[in-house]
Scaffold this motif. Structure first.
Motif, PDB file in Angstrom:
ATOM      1  N   GLY A   1      -5.493  20.238  -0.993  1.00  0.00           N
ATOM      2  CA  GLY A   1      -5.141  19.227  -1.601  1.00  0.00           C
ATOM      3  C   GLY A   1      -5.990  17.800  -1.269  1.00  0.00           C
ATOM      4  N   VAL A   2      -6.483  17.689   0.125  1.00  0.00           N
ATOM      5  CA  VAL A   2      -7.306  16.688   0.430  1.00  0.00           C
ATOM      6  C   VAL A   2      -8.522  16.717  -0.167  1.00  0.00           C
ATOM      7  CG1 VAL A   2      -8.263  15.289   2.267  1.00  0.00           C
ATOM      8  CG2 VAL A   2      -5.928  15.978   2.733  1.00  0.00           C
ATOM      9  N   ALA A   3      -9.294  17.839  -0.114  1.00  0.00           N
ATOM     10  CA  ALA A   3     -10.406  18.042  -0.809  1.00  0.00           C
ATOM     11  C   ALA A   3     -10.594  17.608  -2.260  1.00  0.00           C
ATOM     12  CB  ALA A   3     -11.089  19.456  -0.649  1.00  0.00           C
ATOM     13  N   GLU A   4      -9.570  17.884  -3.052  1.00  0.00           N
ATOM     14  CA  GLU A   4      -9.362  17.842  -4.174  1.00  0.00           C
ATOM     15  C   GLU A   4      -8.878  16.337  -4.734  1.00  0.00           C
ATOM     16  OE1 GLU A   4      -6.821  20.862  -5.795  1.00  0.00           O
ATOM     17  OE2 GLU A   4      -8.219  22.549  -5.345  1.00  0.00           O
ATOM     18  N   GLY A   5      -8.409  15.652  -3.729  1.00  0.00           N
ATOM     19  CA  GLY A   5      -8.059  14.336  -3.922  1.00  0.00           C
ATOM     20  C   GLY A   5      -6.547  13.957  -4.207  1.00  0.00           C
ATOM     21  N   ALA A   6      -5.818  14.990  -4.009  1.00  0.00           N
ATOM     22  CA  ALA A   6      -4.175  14.963  -3.901  1.00  0.00           C
ATOM     23  C   ALA A   6      -3.755  14.039  -2.949  1.00  0.00           C
ATOM     24  CB  ALA A   6      -3.441  16.374  -4.111  1.00  0.00           C
ATOM     25  N   ALA A   7      -4.480  13.925  -2.015  1.00  0.00           N
ATOM     26  CA  ALA A   7      -3.751  12.850  -1.087  1.00  0.00           C
ATOM     27  C   ALA A   7      -5.221  12.293  -0.206  1.00  0.00           C
ATOM     28  CB  ALA A   7      -2.910  13.648  -0.058  1.00  0.00           C
ATOM     29  N   GLU A   8      -4.837  11.242   0.614  1.00  0.00           N
ATOM     30  CA  GLU A   8      -5.877  10.772   1.246  1.00  0.00           C
ATOM     31  C   GLU A   8      -5.940  11.035   2.827  1.00  0.00           C
ATOM     32  OE1 GLU A   8      -7.022   6.434   0.730  1.00  0.00           O
ATOM     33  OE2 GLU A   8      -4.928   6.287   0.458  1.00  0.00           O
ATOM     34  N   ILE A   9      -4.726  11.699   3.319  1.00  0.00           N
ATOM     35  CA  ILE A   9      -4.469  12.144   4.435  1.00  0.00           C
ATOM     36  C   ILE A   9      -3.783  13.518   4.658  1.00  0.00           C
ATOM     37  CG2 ILE A   9      -3.629  11.723   7.005  1.00  0.00           C
ATOM     38  CD1 ILE A   9      -3.615   8.661   6.087  1.00  0.00           C
ATOM     39  N   GLY A  10      -4.476  14.328   5.373  1.00  0.00           N
ATOM     40  CA  GLY A  10      -3.687  15.730   5.826  1.00  0.00           C
ATOM     41  C   GLY A  10      -3.672  15.917   7.130  1.00  0.00           C
ATOM     42  N   ILE A  11      -2.521  16.753   7.545  1.00  0.00           N
ATOM     43  CA  ILE A  11      -2.582  17.204   8.827  1.00  0.00           C
ATOM     44  C   ILE A  11      -2.215  18.645   8.875  1.00  0.00           C
ATOM     45  CG2 ILE A  11      -0.842  16.885  11.113  1.00  0.00           C
ATOM     46  CD1 ILE A  11      -0.526  14.245  10.300  1.00  0.00           C
ATOM     47  N   CYS A  12      -3.191  19.619   9.547  1.00  0.00           N
ATOM     48  CA  CYS A  12      -2.901  20.860   9.519  1.00  0.00           C
ATOM     49  C   CYS A  12      -3.219  21.576  10.835  1.00  0.00           C
ATOM     50  CB  CYS A  12      -3.914  21.409   8.319  1.00  0.00           C
ATOM     51  SG  CYS A  12      -5.536  21.161   8.455  1.00  0.00           S
TER      52      CYS A  12
ATOM     53  N   GLY B   1       0.789  -1.189   0.147  1.00  0.00           N
ATOM     54  CA  GLY B   1       0.096   0.053  -0.007  1.00  0.00           C
ATOM     55  C   GLY B   1       1.073   1.207  -0.029  1.00  0.00           C
ATOM     56  N   ILE B   2       0.337   2.055  -0.698  1.00  0.00           N
ATOM     57  CA  ILE B   2       1.003   3.696  -0.760  1.00  0.00           C
ATOM     58  C   ILE B   2      -0.033   4.635  -0.340  1.00  0.00           C
ATOM     59  CG2 ILE B   2       2.071   5.315  -2.150  1.00  0.00           C
ATOM     60  CD1 ILE B   2       3.179   3.102  -3.869  1.00  0.00           C
ATOM     61  N   VAL B   3       0.268   5.461   0.780  1.00  0.00           N
ATOM     62  CA  VAL B   3      -0.440   6.295   1.320  1.00  0.00           C
ATOM     63  C   VAL B   3       0.159   7.793   0.932  1.00  0.00           C
ATOM     64  CG1 VAL B   3      -1.360   7.297   3.560  1.00  0.00           C
ATOM     65  CG2 VAL B   3      -1.121   5.013   3.204  1.00  0.00           C
ATOM     66  N   ARG B   4      -0.475   8.560   0.435  1.00  0.00           N
ATOM     67  CA  ARG B   4      -0.057  10.140  -0.302  1.00  0.00           C
ATOM     68  C   ARG B   4      -0.771  10.818   1.044  1.00  0.00           C
ATOM     69  NH1 ARG B   4      -0.779   7.326  -4.788  1.00  0.00           N
ATOM     70  NH2 ARG B   4      -2.875   7.549  -4.475  1.00  0.00           N
ATOM     71  N   MET B   5      -0.046  11.590   1.528  1.00  0.00           N
ATOM     72  CA  MET B   5      -0.032  12.643   3.011  1.00  0.00           C
ATOM     73  C   MET B   5       0.239  13.893   2.636  1.00  0.00           C
ATOM     74  SD  MET B   5       1.025  11.227   6.634  1.00  0.00           S
ATOM     75  CE  MET B   5       0.585  12.290   8.067  1.00  0.00           C
TER      76      MET B   5
ATOM     77  N   LEU C   1     -11.583   5.038   3.313  1.00  0.00           N
ATOM     78  CA  LEU C   1      -9.953   5.049   2.879  1.00  0.00           C
ATOM     79  C   LEU C   1      -9.381   3.723   2.639  1.00  0.00           C
ATOM     80  CD1 LEU C   1      -9.166   7.104   6.377  1.00  0.00           C
ATOM     81  CD2 LEU C   1      -9.058   7.865   4.219  1.00  0.00           C
ATOM     82  N   SER C   2      -8.598   3.766   1.848  1.00  0.00           N
ATOM     83  CA  SER C   2      -7.804   2.461   1.428  1.00  0.00           C
ATOM     84  C   SER C   2      -7.265   1.729   2.822  1.00  0.00           C
ATOM     85  CB  SER C   2      -6.426   2.871   0.816  1.00  0.00           C
ATOM     86  OG  SER C   2      -5.506   3.552   1.392  1.00  0.00           O
ATOM     87  N   PRO C   3      -7.185   0.682   2.819  1.00  0.00           N
ATOM     88  CA  PRO C   3      -6.697  -0.296   4.005  1.00  0.00           C
ATOM     89  C   PRO C   3      -5.466   0.505   4.897  1.00  0.00           C
ATOM     90  CG  PRO C   3      -7.308  -1.679   2.280  1.00  0.00           C
ATOM     91  CD  PRO C   3      -7.371  -0.486   1.587  1.00  0.00           C
ATOM     92  N   ALA C   4      -4.612   0.716   3.648  1.00  0.00           N
ATOM     93  CA  ALA C   4      -3.139   1.411   4.296  1.00  0.00           C
ATOM     94  C   ALA C   4      -3.416   2.697   5.006  1.00  0.00           C
ATOM     95  CB  ALA C   4      -2.052   1.346   3.223  1.00  0.00           C
ATOM     96  N   ALA C   5      -4.166   3.473   4.343  1.00  0.00           N
ATOM     97  CA  ALA C   5      -4.550   4.914   4.919  1.00  0.00           C
ATOM     98  C   ALA C   5      -5.316   4.609   6.154  1.00  0.00           C
ATOM     99  CB  ALA C   5      -5.321   5.537   3.932  1.00  0.00           C
TER     100      ALA C   5
END
Length: 389
Positions: free
Chosen positions: A220-231, A176-180, A362-366
């Motif tokens: 970015g998260v709203a547009e689908g650039a990543a699954e997870i965001g921290i802010c 799995g690859i998680v974009r964050m 979410l994906s299993p990895a995310a």
């Protein structure tokens, strides 16, 4: 009845009406002569030609250049045929032409004949119905339509390369690859240890982490650039789901000999008489500092904007002003520069960092990573809850 010069009876003549009756038989319709048949055929061709000209007008407009040396776009583009023409190889050649400036340069980069590059370019322009490049003395330049295509081409090629890289990772055993996306405060203070602990238990998962300001994380998260965001929790999360990640506190950074360095704590308004070093304009910390100055009605004496916490500390070390950074960041980099930190007592200085995700599965990895990070705040019970600011 005298015979006609042509051997016909004088009473029988050709004319527009039916043939005269002979021998008591009824009159027959007159057969049109060669001239009448030719005129009827010409009229039929003219009528068909009118329809044909109307039908091919869009094609002619897309084929011949206009006064601006650009081809007009037809009213409707054949979507299926258009997609078939936009293969990655042709798009890569188009990008190479724009970068090299000439067909020969693009042909050398792609190791093919210039005629093949020209042929593919012509076919693509015909399929799109518009001119993509113009010839100039110094080479070829994209038209406005070409600039639009180049923008999307670069994104498509980057996505294709990313697909290849990620599939290669799967082939090596990555599950799995998680974009964050995360802001600078989270990356510097907390994520290194938290991600190390996660990957120690899930070694087959890869994390693709990108730094963005808090507002950029939300978008970015709203547009689908990543699954997870921290802010920062001070930024509106739109329609995203949010979970508490960590809490931090902001401090005022200064040289040890500064008049305020001996204070155990301080309100931000008390320091507004001094110069400040500001983080970049999109930073949530800078937004909070500027908003507090506006609330008090006093100007913020900003000397310079810098991109990161280390740059803030270096500017403070050079005696250019005061800075505002998270307390744990100061512990990592400020002490080595012989600086002092005074905690801010303002409510907005006690902050929350949140995890944001899109609604849905979410994906299993995310999902594993979100569950791991959501437990991190329990180790910070010594900090008071923050008001979102």
């Amino acid at each position: 009845m005298s015979p006609h010069a042509g051997g016909r009876p004088a009473s029988i003549r050709r004319g527009p009406g039916p043939r005269a009756a002979r021998d008591g038989r009824p009159a027959l319709p007159q057969r049109p002569g060669p001239t009448a048949r030719w005129r009827a055929a010409a009229e039929a061709r003219t009528i068909r030609g009118r329809h044909a000209r109307v039908a091919i007008l869009p094609k002619l407009r897309s084929t011949y250049p206009t006064a601006r040396s650009e081809r007009a776009i037809p009213d409707e583009l054949p979507a299926s045929g258009l997609l078939n023409r936009l293969d990655l190889k042709t798009l890569r050649l188009f990008a190479a032409i724009c970068e090299e400036g000439t067909l020969n340069g693009a042909a050398r980069a792609a190791a093919i004949a210039p005629s093949a590059v020209s042929k593919r370019l012509g076919e693509m322009e015909q399929a799109l119905g518009c001119q993509l490049l113009t010839r100039e003395p110094r080479g070829m330049r994209p038209t406005p339509a070409g600039e639009t295509l180049l923008h999307h081409t670069r994104r498509m090629l980057a996505s294709a390369e990313q697909i290849a890289l990620e599939l290669a990772e799967h082939a090596k055993g990555v599950r799995g690859i998680v974009r964050m996306l995360a802001n600078l405060s989270a990356i510097v203070q907390f994520l290194p240890e938290d991600l190390r602990a996660f990957l120690a238990r899930h070694g087959a998962i890869k994390i693709d982490l990108e730094e963005r300001p808090s507002g950029g994380v939300i978008r970015g998260v709203a547009e689908g650039a990543a699954e997870i965001g921290i802010c920062s929790g001070s930024v509106a999360a739109l329609d995203l789901r949010s979970h508490l990640y960590r809490r931090d506190r902001l401090v005022l950074v200064m040289r040890k000999e500064h008049p305020l360095a001996a204070r155990p704590s301080i309100a931000f308004a008390e320091a507004l008489g001094y110069d400040f070093i500001g983080l970049h304009a999109q930073s949530s910390i800078y937004d909070s500092v500027r908003a507090e100055a506006q609330r008090t009605g006093r100007p913020l004496r900003l000397r310079v904007h810098v991109p990161g916490f280390d740059a803030v500390c270096r500017m403070v070390q050079a005696d250019m002003g005061l800075g505002v950074i998270p307390e744990q960041v100061f512990g990592l980099i400020g002490g080595a520069m012989q600086l002092a930190a005074v905690p801010l007592v303002d409510p907005w200085a006690a902050r929350e960092l949140i995890i944001v995700t899109r609604p849905g599965t979410l994906s299993p990895a995310a999902g594993l990573l979100v569950a791991h990070l959501s437990q991190a705040h329990r180790s910070q019970a010594h900090l008071s809850p923050a008001a979102a600011s």
